[in-house]
Design a protein around this motif. Structure first.
Motif, mmCIF file in Angstrom:
data_model
loop_
_atom_site.group_PDB
_atom_site.id
_atom_site.type_symbol
_atom_site.label_atom_id
_atom_site.label_comp_id
_atom_site.label_asym_id
_atom_site.label_seq_id
_atom_site.Cartn_x
_atom_site.Cartn_y
_atom_site.Cartn_z
ATOM 1 N N THR A 42 0.809 -1.217 0.000
ATOM 2 C CA THR A 42 0.000 0.000 0.000
ATOM 3 C C THR A 42 0.845 1.272 0.000
ATOM 4 O O THR A 42 0.317 2.362 -0.187
ATOM 5 C CB THR A 42 -0.917 0.044 1.237
ATOM 6 N N GLY A 43 2.151 1.130 0.216
ATOM 7 C CA GLY A 43 3.014 2.305 0.279
ATOM 8 C C GLY A 43 3.143 2.891 1.666
ATOM 9 O O GLY A 43 3.838 3.883 1.864
ATOM 10 N N GLU A 44 2.486 2.272 2.654
ATOM 11 C CA GLU A 44 2.662 2.725 4.031
ATOM 12 C C GLU A 44 4.126 2.603 4.438
ATOM 13 O O GLU A 44 4.662 3.439 5.165
ATOM 14 C CB GLU A 44 1.783 1.904 4.972
ATOM 15 N N VAL A 45 4.780 1.569 3.943
ATOM 16 C CA VAL A 45 6.224 1.387 4.119
ATOM 17 C C VAL A 45 6.866 1.430 2.743
ATOM 18 O O VAL A 45 6.445 0.696 1.839
ATOM 19 C CB VAL A 45 6.547 0.039 4.796
ATOM 20 N N HIS A 46 7.849 2.298 2.577
ATOM 21 C CA HIS A 46 8.582 2.368 1.314
ATOM 22 C C HIS A 46 9.987 1.829 1.539
ATOM 23 O O HIS A 46 10.731 2.354 2.374
ATOM 24 C CB HIS A 46 8.651 3.805 0.797
ATOM 25 N N LEU A 47 10.348 0.764 0.822
ATOM 26 C CA LEU A 47 11.670 0.159 0.948
ATOM 27 C C LEU A 47 12.632 0.809 -0.041
ATOM 28 O O LEU A 47 12.446 0.704 -1.253
ATOM 29 C CB LEU A 47 11.588 -1.343 0.676
ATOM 30 N N ASP A 48 13.647 1.466 0.482
ATOM 31 C CA ASP A 48 14.656 2.078 -0.392
ATOM 32 C C ASP A 48 15.581 1.020 -0.975
ATOM 33 O O ASP A 48 15.872 1.022 -2.173
ATOM 34 C CB ASP A 48 15.456 3.124 0.392
ATOM 35 N N ILE A 49 16.064 0.128 -0.117
ATOM 36 C CA ILE A 49 16.940 -0.963 -0.557
ATOM 37 C C ILE A 49 16.549 -2.212 0.217
ATOM 38 O O ILE A 49 16.364 -2.158 1.432
ATOM 39 C CB ILE A 49 18.428 -0.677 -0.285
ATOM 40 N N SER A 50 16.420 -3.324 -0.468
ATOM 41 C CA SER A 50 16.192 -4.597 0.211
ATOM 42 C C SER A 50 17.321 -5.566 -0.112
ATOM 43 O O SER A 50 17.858 -5.571 -1.225
ATOM 44 C CB SER A 50 14.856 -5.206 -0.200
ATOM 45 N N PHE A 51 17.656 -6.378 0.879
ATOM 46 C CA PHE A 51 18.749 -7.337 0.749
ATOM 47 C C PHE A 51 18.174 -8.745 0.877
ATOM 48 O O PHE A 51 17.551 -9.079 1.873
ATOM 49 C CB PHE A 51 19.801 -7.090 1.831
ATOM 50 N N ILE A 52 18.383 -9.539 -0.162
ATOM 51 C CA ILE A 52 17.865 -10.905 -0.182
ATOM 52 C C ILE A 52 19.035 -11.876 -0.103
ATOM 53 O O ILE A 52 19.847 -11.967 -1.037
ATOM 54 C CB ILE A 52 17.033 -11.167 -1.445
ATOM 55 N N GLY A 53 19.137 -12.576 1.015
ATOM 56 C CA GLY A 53 20.145 -13.616 1.151
ATOM 57 C C GLY A 53 19.627 -14.870 0.475
ATOM 58 O O GLY A 53 18.567 -15.382 0.840
ATOM 59 N N ALA A 54 20.339 -15.372 -0.522
ATOM 60 C CA ALA A 54 19.838 -16.485 -1.330
ATOM 61 C C ALA A 54 20.825 -17.647 -1.341
ATOM 62 O O ALA A 54 22.029 -17.439 -1.545
ATOM 63 C CB ALA A 54 19.589 -16.016 -2.765
ATOM 64 N N PRO A 55 20.338 -18.873 -1.152
ATOM 65 C CA PRO A 55 21.215 -20.034 -1.248
ATOM 66 C C PRO A 55 21.901 -20.155 -2.607
ATOM 67 O O PRO A 55 23.042 -20.578 -2.694
ATOM 68 C CB PRO A 55 20.265 -21.211 -0.995
ATOM 69 N N THR A 56 21.189 -19.797 -3.686
ATOM 70 C CA THR A 56 21.808 -19.761 -5.009
ATOM 71 C C THR A 56 21.319 -18.534 -5.761
ATOM 72 O O THR A 56 20.211 -18.053 -5.553
ATOM 73 C CB THR A 56 21.469 -21.011 -5.851
ATOM 74 N N CYS A 57 22.168 -18.052 -6.659
ATOM 75 C CA CYS A 57 21.823 -16.870 -7.457
ATOM 76 C C CYS A 57 22.667 -16.888 -8.719
ATOM 77 O O CYS A 57 23.839 -17.314 -8.681
ATOM 78 C CB CYS A 57 22.107 -15.601 -6.640
ATOM 79 N N ASP A 58 22.094 -16.471 -9.854
ATOM 80 C CA ASP A 58 22.915 -16.320 -11.045
ATOM 81 C C ASP A 58 23.367 -14.869 -11.163
ATOM 82 O O ASP A 58 23.005 -14.021 -10.340
ATOM 83 C CB ASP A 58 22.187 -16.812 -12.304
ATOM 84 N N ASP A 59 24.185 -14.575 -12.174
ATOM 85 C CA ASP A 59 24.782 -13.236 -12.226
ATOM 86 C C ASP A 59 23.839 -12.169 -12.758
ATOM 87 O O ASP A 59 24.224 -11.013 -12.913
ATOM 88 C CB ASP A 59 26.099 -13.231 -13.012
ATOM 89 N N TYR A 60 22.576 -12.540 -13.008
ATOM 90 C CA TYR A 60 21.549 -11.554 -13.327
ATOM 91 C C TYR A 60 20.657 -11.264 -12.132
ATOM 92 O O TYR A 60 19.735 -10.468 -12.217
ATOM 93 C CB TYR A 60 20.692 -12.029 -14.503
ATOM 94 N N GLY A 61 20.885 -11.967 -11.006
ATOM 95 C CA GLY A 61 20.118 -11.703 -9.798
ATOM 96 C C GLY A 61 18.930 -12.609 -9.584
ATOM 97 O O GLY A 61 18.112 -12.354 -8.699
ATOM 98 N N ASN A 62 18.798 -13.676 -10.377
ATOM 99 C CA ASN A 62 17.716 -14.638 -10.169
ATOM 100 C C ASN A 62 18.060 -15.552 -8.997
ATOM 101 O O ASN A 62 19.075 -16.251 -9.026
ATOM 102 C CB ASN A 62 17.486 -15.478 -11.434
ATOM 103 N N CYS A 63 17.206 -15.532 -7.964
ATOM 104 C CA CYS A 63 17.495 -16.235 -6.710
ATOM 105 C C CYS A 63 16.637 -17.482 -6.553
ATOM 106 O O CYS A 63 15.496 -17.530 -7.015
ATOM 107 C CB CYS A 63 17.219 -15.310 -5.507
ATOM 108 N N ARG A 64 17.194 -18.475 -5.852
ATOM 109 C CA ARG A 64 16.437 -19.661 -5.459
ATOM 110 C C ARG A 64 16.761 -19.991 -4.012
ATOM 111 O O ARG A 64 17.867 -19.716 -3.534
ATOM 112 C CB ARG A 64 16.799 -20.873 -6.320
ATOM 113 N N GLY A 65 15.795 -20.625 -3.344
ATOM 114 C CA GLY A 65 15.988 -21.001 -1.952
ATOM 115 C C GLY A 65 16.604 -22.369 -1.771
ATOM 116 O O GLY A 65 16.771 -22.824 -0.639
#
Length: 219
Positions: A160-183
């Motif tokens: 709803t925009g009540e909270v605006h996230l400037d930057i979020s950090f996703i810790g991922a078990p695997t990730c490719d170099d385009y940023g696609n994450c998997r758990g």
């Protein structure tokens, strides 16, 4: 002001948050809201990889500054050190007045207390605050507000925009170099990354942190 269950809610808290007191379960029935949306930067001339060398470089590229709201998730539970790693770098850069909007904070995040005490972190939003962070907040060391929400309430507040996230950090078990994450698939499997889906959809900038790079596409 007295709410629908008889609790007296301090007027100053209502003024600071812009919220109404609880009016009952069906008060917002039929309420219409417009979903929020992140700012998006087009990248035309890509070198084919988004990989960078450090959290410091990520924060610089994301234009970290005082007063921002940073998003985190807690899929790794007591094995989660992403928040600590990021906030250590934020502190060393001299950034202040950060709001942490995490799906949950626990004992693994005890090192954040010193950043609460020195004003690096001034507000928290989470479903729970356990360990030394909970003690610090209970003892009045947090300069701003500690807002508690359910996991679904966090998602709705971001949508709803009540909270605006400037930057979020996703810790991922695997990730490719385009940023696609998997758990799954790496050294730190956590099953799913559902708590962080709203971060990926709504934060202005998203940083994926992994210890296992895999070939594109990571599906």
């Amino acid at each position: 002001m007295i709410n629908a269950v008889g609790r007296d809610i301090p007027e100053e808290i209502l003024e600071m948050t812009g919220k109404e007191v609880f009016h009952g379960n069906n008060y917002f029935d039929g309420y219409v809201f417009q979903k929020a949306s992140p700012s998006t930067k087009c990248v035309i001339n890509s070198n084919g990889s988004k990989v960078i060398e450090s959290i410091h470089e990520a924060l610089v590229k994301c234009e970290i500054r005082d007063g921002m709201t940073l998003g985190f998730h807690h899929h790794f539970r007591d094995g989660d050190y992403i928040v600590n790693m990021v906030m250590k770098e934020v502190h060393e850069m001299g950034i202040k007045d950060i709001t942490i909007c995490a799906s949950s904070l626990g004992k693994a995040h005890d090192p954040l207390v010193k950043y609460i005490e020195d004003g690096t972190i001034t507000n928290t939003q989470s479903s729970g605050v356990r360990g030394k962070i909970g003690e610090a907040i209970s003892n009045g060391k947090l300069k701003g507000l500690a807002i508690m929400r359910s996991h679904g309430g966090r998602v709705r507040a971001i949508e709803t925009g009540e909270v605006h996230l400037d930057i979020s950090f996703i810790g991922a078990p695997t990730c490719d170099d385009y940023g696609n994450c998997r758990g799954i698939g790496g050294k730190s499997n956590c099953g799913v990354l559902s708590y962080s889906m709203v971060d990926g959809d709504y934060a202005d900038k998203v940083v994926a942190i992994t210890d296992c790079l895999v070939p594109f596409p990571n599906f």
